[in-house]
Design a protein around this motif. Sequence first.
Motif, PDB file in Angstrom:
ATOM      1  N   ALA A  20      -0.742  -1.258  13.223  1.00 56.54           N
ATOM      2  CA  ALA A  20      -0.229  -2.747  13.756  1.00 56.54           C
ATOM      3  C   ALA A  20       0.291  -3.432  12.961  1.00 56.54           C
ATOM      4  N   SER A  21       1.400  -3.797  12.994  1.00 57.16           N
ATOM      5  CA  SER A  21       3.070  -3.403  13.123  1.00 57.16           C
ATOM      6  C   SER A  21       2.180  -4.463  12.021  1.00 57.16           C
ATOM      7  N   LYS A  22       3.187  -4.621  11.149  1.00 56.73           N
ATOM      8  CA  LYS A  22       2.986  -6.062   9.121  1.00 56.73           C
ATOM      9  C   LYS A  22       3.069  -6.967   9.773  1.00 56.73           C
ATOM     10  N   ASN A  23       4.033  -7.511  10.907  1.00 56.97           N
ATOM     11  CA  ASN A  23       3.690  -8.700  11.719  1.00 56.97           C
ATOM     12  C   ASN A  23       2.688  -9.531  12.595  1.00 56.97           C
ATOM     13  N   LEU A  24       2.498  -8.540  13.150  1.00 59.26           N
ATOM     14  CA  LEU A  24       1.109  -8.309  13.469  1.00 59.26           C
ATOM     15  C   LEU A  24       0.079  -9.031  12.693  1.00 59.26           C
ATOM     16  N   GLY A  25      -0.054  -8.036  11.608  1.00 62.75           N
ATOM     17  CA  GLY A  25      -0.744  -7.890  10.421  1.00 62.75           C
ATOM     18  C   GLY A  25      -0.851  -9.684  10.127  1.00 62.75           C
ATOM     19  N   VAL A  26       0.314 -10.170  10.132  1.00 65.54           N
ATOM     20  CA  VAL A  26       0.517 -11.205   9.439  1.00 65.54           C
ATOM     21  C   VAL A  26       0.425 -12.792  10.210  1.00 65.54           C
ATOM     22  N   GLN A  27       0.511 -12.177  11.860  1.00 63.43           N
ATOM     23  CA  GLN A  27      -0.043 -13.335  12.702  1.00 63.43           C
ATOM     24  C   GLN A  27      -1.282 -13.581  12.755  1.00 63.43           C
ATOM     25  N   ASN A  28      -2.831 -11.824  12.021  1.00 63.71           N
ATOM     26  CA  ASN A  28      -4.328 -11.924  11.883  1.00 63.71           C
ATOM     27  C   ASN A  28      -4.642 -12.289  11.263  1.00 63.71           C
ATOM     28  N   LEU A  29      -3.744 -11.958  10.204  1.00 59.60           N
ATOM     29  CA  LEU A  29      -3.993 -12.777   8.681  1.00 59.60           C
ATOM     30  C   LEU A  29      -3.573 -13.592   7.882  1.00 59.60           C
ATOM     31  N   GLU A  30      -3.883 -14.569   8.234  1.00 64.48           N
ATOM     32  CA  GLU A  30      -3.188 -16.063   7.827  1.00 64.48           C
ATOM     33  C   GLU A  30      -3.053 -15.876   6.479  1.00 64.48           C
ATOM     34  N   ASP A  31      -3.850 -15.709   5.641  1.00 62.92           N
ATOM     35  CA  ASP A  31      -3.407 -15.619   4.354  1.00 62.92           C
ATOM     36  C   ASP A  31      -2.736 -14.570   3.299  1.00 62.92           C
ATOM     37  N   GLY A  32      -2.247 -13.577   4.911  1.00 66.17           N
ATOM     38  CA  GLY A  32      -1.305 -12.354   4.510  1.00 66.17           C
ATOM     39  C   GLY A  32      -2.272 -11.397   4.062  1.00 66.17           C
ATOM     40  N   PHE A  33      -1.541 -10.385   3.385  1.00 65.10           N
ATOM     41  CA  PHE A  33      -2.626  -9.087   2.685  1.00 65.10           C
ATOM     42  C   PHE A  33      -2.077  -8.331   1.832  1.00 65.10           C
ATOM     43  N   ILE A  34      -1.786  -7.429   1.214  1.00 66.09           N
ATOM     44  CA  ILE A  34      -1.053  -6.484   0.562  1.00 66.09           C
ATOM     45  C   ILE A  34      -0.477  -5.071   1.281  1.00 66.09           C
ATOM     46  N   GLU A  35       0.500  -5.053   0.459  1.00 63.70           N
ATOM     47  CA  GLU A  35       1.335  -3.835   1.654  1.00 63.70           C
ATOM     48  C   GLU A  35       1.490  -2.489   1.700  1.00 63.70           C
ATOM     49  N   SER A  36       0.914  -2.072   1.790  1.00 61.23           N
ATOM     50  CA  SER A  36       1.134  -0.391   1.545  1.00 61.23           C
ATOM     51  C   SER A  36       2.795  -0.234   1.362  1.00 61.23           C
ATOM     52  N   THR A  37       3.201   0.695   0.038  1.00 57.40           N
ATOM     53  CA  THR A  37       4.517   0.906  -0.237  1.00 57.40           C
ATOM     54  C   THR A  37       4.399   2.482  -0.822  1.00 57.40           C
ATOM     55  N   LEU A  38       5.008   3.134  -0.940  1.00 58.43           N
ATOM     56  CA  LEU A  38       5.563   4.176  -1.812  1.00 58.43           C
ATOM     57  C   LEU A  38       5.881   3.679  -3.030  1.00 58.43           C
ATOM     58  N   GLU A  39       6.436   2.912  -3.283  1.00 66.43           N
ATOM     59  CA  GLU A  39       6.629   2.219  -4.311  1.00 66.43           C
ATOM     60  C   GLU A  39       5.755   1.787  -5.500  1.00 66.43           C
ATOM     61  N   ASP A  40       4.978   1.145  -4.930  1.00 68.56           N
ATOM     62  CA  ASP A  40       2.882   1.416  -5.788  1.00 68.56           C
ATOM     63  C   ASP A  40       1.888   2.436  -5.649  1.00 68.56           C
ATOM     64  N   LYS A  41       0.967   2.162  -6.660  1.00 66.49           N
ATOM     65  CA  LYS A  41      -0.094   3.334  -5.925  1.00 66.49           C
ATOM     66  C   LYS A  41      -0.449   3.141  -5.292  1.00 66.49           C
ATOM     67  N   PRO A  42      -1.063   4.240  -4.665  1.00 67.97           N
ATOM     68  CA  PRO A  42      -2.165   4.177  -2.947  1.00 67.97           C
ATOM     69  C   PRO A  42      -2.811   3.099  -2.850  1.00 67.97           C
ATOM     70  N   PHE A  43      -3.271   2.207  -2.678  1.00 68.94           N
ATOM     71  CA  PHE A  43      -4.952   1.553  -2.206  1.00 68.94           C
ATOM     72  C   PHE A  43      -6.218   2.634  -3.132  1.00 68.94           C
TER      73      PHE A  43
END
Length: 131
Positions: free
Chosen positions: A51-74
């Motif tokens: 799902a796109s991060k934009n759809l994620g923002v619509q689904n999860l109104e309080d947001g979420f922690i995004e996965s990026t290569l710059e950060d350690k993996p979940f």
Amino acid sequence: MVKFGYTILYVEDVEKSIEFYENAFGFARKFVSPENDYGELNTGGTTLSFASKNLGVQNLEDGFIESTLEDKPFAIELAFVTDDVGDLVQKATSLGAVLVAEPKKKPWGQVVSYVRDLDGFLIEICTPVEM
């Protein structure tokens, strides 16, 4: 009855992620929405979805922690089982995955390697566990 149906990854570009997983791991495209904000792959018993991060923002109104290569993996991983870990790791990294750990034989005989996908999600590539 409960059935595990989906794992959904929130990604920057659904089409790009679908193409990566198709090309790197050979999964077949099941569905991509006309808006290109949601897609699914046939992977066996459980559907791998994006799902796109934009759809994620619509689904999860309080947001979420995004996965990026710059950060350690979940502290979670996708695990893909194959008979030839080295070849699959090479294929995935040639298509943009980032190598985290070279293939290594575990004490119980399983060969395991780790890569990160285009959005930084952790993928274990391993042989089957022999019992």
